[in-house]
Design a protein around this motif. Structure first.
Motif, PDB file in Angstrom:
ATOM      1  N   UNK A  63      93.357  83.570  66.850  1.00  0.00           N
ATOM      2  CA  UNK A  63      94.705  83.796  66.318  1.00  0.00           C
ATOM      3  C   UNK A  63      95.726  83.948  67.446  1.00  0.00           C
ATOM      4  N   UNK A  64      95.327  84.574  68.567  1.00  0.00           N
ATOM      5  CA  UNK A  64      96.234  84.678  69.726  1.00  0.00           C
ATOM      6  C   UNK A  64      96.544  83.311  70.324  1.00  0.00           C
ATOM      7  N   UNK A  65      95.534  82.475  70.436  1.00  0.00           N
ATOM      8  CA  UNK A  65      95.750  81.133  70.990  1.00  0.00           C
ATOM      9  C   UNK A  65      96.664  80.315  70.085  1.00  0.00           C
ATOM     10  N   UNK A  66      96.499  80.450  68.792  1.00  0.00           N
ATOM     11  CA  UNK A  66      97.377  79.750  67.848  1.00  0.00           C
ATOM     12  C   UNK A  66      98.799  80.307  67.897  1.00  0.00           C
ATOM     13  N   UNK A  67      98.922  81.612  68.099  1.00  0.00           N
ATOM     14  CA  UNK A  67     100.239  82.222  68.275  1.00  0.00           C
ATOM     15  C   UNK A  67     100.932  81.617  69.493  1.00  0.00           C
ATOM     16  N   UNK A  68     100.208  81.522  70.614  1.00  0.00           N
ATOM     17  CA  UNK A  68     100.762  80.918  71.837  1.00  0.00           C
ATOM     18  C   UNK A  68     101.219  79.486  71.598  1.00  0.00           C
ATOM     19  N   UNK A  69     100.370  78.717  70.929  1.00  0.00           N
ATOM     20  CA  UNK A  69     100.683  77.311  70.653  1.00  0.00           C
ATOM     21  C   UNK A  69     101.938  77.195  69.788  1.00  0.00           C
ATOM     22  N   UNK A  70     102.037  78.023  68.767  1.00  0.00           N
ATOM     23  CA  UNK A  70     103.216  77.991  67.895  1.00  0.00           C
ATOM     24  C   UNK A  70     104.471  78.448  68.626  1.00  0.00           C
ATOM     25  N   UNK A  71     104.350  79.447  69.488  1.00  0.00           N
ATOM     26  CA  UNK A  71     105.495  79.919  70.271  1.00  0.00           C
ATOM     27  C   UNK A  71     105.966  78.827  71.222  1.00  0.00           C
ATOM     28  N   UNK A  72     105.025  78.139  71.847  1.00  0.00           N
ATOM     29  CA  UNK A  72     105.378  77.051  72.765  1.00  0.00           C
ATOM     30  C   UNK A  72     106.101  75.935  72.008  1.00  0.00           C
ATOM     31  N   UNK A  73     105.643  75.608  70.811  1.00  0.00           N
ATOM     32  CA  UNK A  73     106.285  74.570  70.003  1.00  0.00           C
ATOM     33  C   UNK A  73     107.717  74.949  69.628  1.00  0.00           C
ATOM     34  N   UNK A  74     107.996  76.245  69.559  1.00  0.00           N
ATOM     35  CA  UNK A  74     109.350  76.721  69.250  1.00  0.00           C
ATOM     36  C   UNK A  74     110.234  76.768  70.493  1.00  0.00           C
ATOM     37  N   UNK A  75     109.661  76.529  71.673  1.00  0.00           N
ATOM     38  CA  UNK A  75     110.420  76.601  72.912  1.00  0.00           C
ATOM     39  C   UNK A  75     110.521  78.004  73.472  1.00  0.00           C
ATOM     40  N   UNK A  76     109.581  78.866  73.109  1.00  0.00           N
ATOM     41  CA  UNK A  76     109.619  80.259  73.543  1.00  0.00           C
ATOM     42  C   UNK A  76     109.038  80.416  74.948  1.00  0.00           C
ATOM     43  N   UNK A  77     109.504  81.445  75.621  1.00  0.00           N
ATOM     44  CA  UNK A  77     108.939  81.856  76.910  1.00  0.00           C
ATOM     45  C   UNK A  77     107.984  83.025  76.753  1.00  0.00           C
ATOM     46  N   UNK A  78     108.151  83.777  75.665  1.00  0.00           N
ATOM     47  CA  UNK A  78     107.352  84.978  75.454  1.00  0.00           C
ATOM     48  C   UNK A  78     107.340  85.339  73.976  1.00  0.00           C
TER      49      UNK A  78
END
Length: 106
Positions: A63-78
């Motif tokens: 779930x953490x890895x999927x959170x990271x992937x989704x955040x990256x797709x949104x253009x997030x830094x953190x």
């Protein structure tokens, strides 16, 4: 993708950021027949059911890895204010959600 910082706090010391929005990472795991048999036997004598603990630990990592992937797709830094939630679906499935607020540094 691993360069996306995930914290449980509201603020990141020394960083200014703007909020992008909520972000999630979800997974659902099924207990197999061997885990169920082992859990039933362990239930008779008590103690930790290590196979279930391992399954939940793996679910948290997924779930953490999927959170990271989704955040990256949104253009997030953190991601700030990250939390976990979990629950059973029926008698043989466990769902784990990692969620938080995606942010971009300014």
């Amino acid at each position: 993708m691993s360069d996306i910082l995930i914290v449980t706090t509201e603020n990141i010391p020394g960083k200014r950021y703007e909020v992008i929005g909520e972000v999630f990472g979800l997974t659902t795991q099924s207990k197999n027949i061997f885990r169920n048999i082992g859990a039933s036997l362990k239930n008779l004598v008590g103690g930790e059911i290590k196979d279930y603990s391992k399954m939940l630990e793996e679910s948290r990592m997924v779930s953490l890895e999927r959170l990271r992937k989704n955040a990256q797709a949104m253009g997030a830094d953190a991601v700030v204010m990250m939390r976990f939630d979990s629950g059973s679906i029926g008698t043989d499935m466990q769902s784990v959600a990692a969620y938080g607020t995606a942010v971009r540094y300014v």
